[in-house]
Design a protein around this motif. Structure first.
Motif, short mmCIF file in Angstrom:
data_model
loop_
_atom_site.label_atom_id
_atom_site.label_comp_id
_atom_site.label_asym_id
_atom_site.label_seq_id
_atom_site.Cartn_x
_atom_site.Cartn_y
_atom_site.Cartn_z
N MET A 1 26.24 2.93 -55.18
CA MET A 1 25.05 2.42 -55.73
C MET A 1 26.28 2.55 -57.27
N THR A 2 26.63 2.57 -57.72
CA THR A 2 27.25 2.07 -58.83
C THR A 2 26.92 1.18 -59.48
N GLN A 3 27.76 -0.08 -58.04
CA GLN A 3 27.01 -1.31 -58.33
C GLN A 3 25.83 -2.92 -58.10
N THR A 4 25.23 -1.35 -56.83
CA THR A 4 23.49 -2.05 -56.83
C THR A 4 22.68 -1.33 -57.43
N ILE A 5 22.99 -0.67 -58.03
CA ILE A 5 21.36 0.46 -58.43
C ILE A 5 22.00 0.61 -60.06
N ALA A 6 23.37 1.16 -59.99
CA ALA A 6 23.43 0.78 -62.35
C ALA A 6 23.53 0.03 -62.86
N ALA A 7 24.75 -0.86 -62.23
CA ALA A 7 25.74 -1.61 -62.40
C ALA A 7 23.65 -2.51 -63.07
N PRO A 8 22.64 -2.60 -61.90
CA PRO A 8 21.79 -4.31 -62.51
C PRO A 8 20.78 -3.35 -63.69
N VAL A 9 20.76 -1.92 -63.95
CA VAL A 9 19.78 -0.95 -64.86
C VAL A 9 20.39 -1.41 -65.97
N ILE A 10 21.43 -1.28 -65.89
CA ILE A 10 22.69 -1.15 -67.47
C ILE A 10 22.06 -2.94 -67.53
N THR A 11 22.18 -3.65 -67.03
CA THR A 11 22.94 -5.17 -67.61
C THR A 11 20.96 -5.31 -68.00
N THR A 12 19.92 -4.75 -67.20
CA THR A 12 18.45 -5.12 -67.87
C THR A 12 18.32 -3.97 -69.35
N LEU A 13 18.78 -2.91 -69.13
CA LEU A 13 18.72 -2.55 -70.88
C LEU A 13 19.20 -3.03 -71.82
N LEU A 14 20.61 -3.86 -71.26
CA LEU A 14 20.90 -4.52 -71.88
C LEU A 14 19.25 -5.68 -72.77
N TYR A 15 19.56 -6.70 -71.55
CA TYR A 15 18.50 -7.53 -71.80
C TYR A 15 17.49 -6.96 -73.11
N LEU B 1 6.96 -7.16 -72.19
CA LEU B 1 8.28 -7.26 -72.32
C LEU B 1 8.80 -6.46 -70.74
N ALA B 2 8.38 -5.22 -71.40
CA ALA B 2 9.48 -3.84 -70.18
C ALA B 2 9.07 -4.44 -68.77
N PRO B 3 7.71 -5.01 -68.49
CA PRO B 3 7.44 -4.50 -66.91
C PRO B 3 7.67 -6.31 -66.44
N GLY B 4 8.43 -7.13 -67.21
CA GLY B 4 9.40 -8.48 -66.59
C GLY B 4 10.38 -8.11 -66.34
N GLN C 1 15.45 -9.35 -58.13
CA GLN C 1 16.97 -9.89 -57.09
C GLN C 1 17.66 -8.54 -56.66
N ASN C 2 17.37 -8.08 -56.81
CA ASN C 2 17.95 -7.18 -56.38
C ASN C 2 17.96 -7.02 -54.26
N ALA C 3 16.49 -7.20 -54.09
CA ALA C 3 16.27 -6.71 -53.33
C ALA C 3 16.56 -8.36 -52.43
N PHE C 4 17.04 -9.44 -53.31
CA PHE C 4 17.29 -11.13 -52.41
C PHE C 4 18.87 -10.32 -52.46
N ALA C 5 19.68 -9.82 -52.79
CA ALA C 5 20.65 -9.62 -52.83
C ALA C 5 21.37 -9.02 -51.81
N ASN C 6 20.31 -7.76 -51.52
CA ASN C 6 21.01 -6.71 -50.92
C ASN C 6 20.74 -7.65 -48.70
N CYS D 1 15.36 0.21 -57.30
CA CYS D 1 16.50 -0.60 -59.00
C CYS D 1 14.95 -0.42 -59.65
N GLY D 2 13.55 -0.71 -59.87
CA GLY D 2 12.60 -0.82 -60.04
C GLY D 2 12.29 0.66 -60.79
N LEU D 3 12.74 1.86 -60.09
CA LEU D 3 12.61 2.80 -60.38
C LEU D 3 12.96 3.42 -61.60
N VAL D 4 14.62 3.27 -61.41
CA VAL D 4 14.94 3.67 -61.98
C VAL D 4 15.89 3.51 -63.47
N THR D 5 15.06 1.69 -63.20
CA THR D 5 15.22 0.67 -64.42
C THR D 5 13.94 1.12 -65.31
#
Length: 269
Positions: free
Chosen positions: A37-51, A75-78, A86-91, A133-137
């Motif tokens: 989950m560090t790679q599949t959940i936490a990393a995408p959330v951090i990337t989005t927060l950086l955006y 911007l936030a909903p987008g 992106q994460n649904a596709f990646a999974n 991922c959406g909920l955590v983000t």
């Protein structure tokens, strides 16, 4: 007349639907991404927060409201939707491709699961990762951005519909790909351009007329626009058209995935 205690060849002993098999496959796919989950959940959330941080710190204060909605709240909903799809596709895509490369795809194909049951188990796991991922983000954004709910049905429909659409597209990409370069090409030349050019970071109403009309042919635009409508109450496009596209695209993609599993295209040696 004595009947044989054994079922006929090819008969399924658990009814019309192998519920246990579908549930087991679903749990396998969920546990696969949950263990890392560090790679599949936490990393995408951090990337989005950086955006979010880049836009908020660099240009957020200089951008006017978008149809009465502060730019960061617009911007936030987008960004949340971008993370989900992106994460649904990646999974789903990574699951199938890795199984093919490692040679253990047979562990999925040999159990008594029909093409439809394989579709359900794998696709719903992709939807689960997208929604998680959406909920955590969204939760991670709350201390910095006000995220309301203007239309709950739209939030739920477009979040689930978008995650399913990209999960199914991920199945197609994973089945078609024979190596990681192929899958990366699908991501770089299809998924990312459709996402970035769909109004994730801007309102399409601000685009030139030709580009505005061209954007309406991008299905991801309706996913983001519909989800943004659910959060902010504002939409740049037709919500009815968005609903029709989500349903229609998912039906087409579901049928295509079903046919691939049924024929074993690029899955069976």
């Amino acid at each position: 007349m004595n009947q044989s205690p054994y079922p006929q060849e090819g008969a399924r002993r658990f009814g019309a639907v192998n519920w246990l098999g579908v549930w087991t496959l679903y749990l396998k796919e969920v546990r696969r991404f949950w263990k890392v989950m560090t790679q599949t959940i936490a990393a995408p959330v951090i990337t989005t927060l950086l955006y979010l941080a880049i836009f908020a710190l660099a240009i957020g204060k200089f951008r006017p409201d978008v149809h009465g909605v502060p730019f960061i709240e617009f911007l936030a909903p987008g960004l949340i939707m971008m993370t989900m799809i992106q994460n649904a596709f990646a999974n789903t895509s990574s699951s199938i491709l890795i199984s093919k490369i490692q040679g253990n795809i047979v562990d999925v194909l040999m159990p008594p699961l029909s093409a439809g049951e394989l579709n359900v188990g794998i696709a719903l796991a992709g939807v689960t990762r997208g929604l998680v991922c959406g909920l955590v983000t969204a939760a991670a954004m709350l201390p910095f951005v006000h995220i309301g709910i203007a239309h709950l049905w739209a939030v739920l429909f477009f979040a689930a519909g978008a995650s399913l659409m990209l999960a199914l597209l991920g199945i197609l990409g994973g089945v078609w790909s024979e190596k990681f370069d192929h899958l990366q090409a699908v991501t770089n030349f299809i998924v990312l351009p459709l996402t970035f050019l769909s109004g994730t970071f801007y309102s399409v109403s601000q685009l030139p007329d030709f580009v505005h009309e061209l954007t309406k042919w991008n299905p991801v635009f309706y996913l983001i626009d519909g989800f943004r409508y659910g959060v902010t109450g504002h939409a740049d496009g037709s919500i009815a058209t968005g609903i029709a596209i989500v349903i229609g695209a998912n039906l087409v993609l579901w049928t295509a995935c079903h046919l691939l599993f049924r024929t074993g295209y690029r899955l069976k040696a």
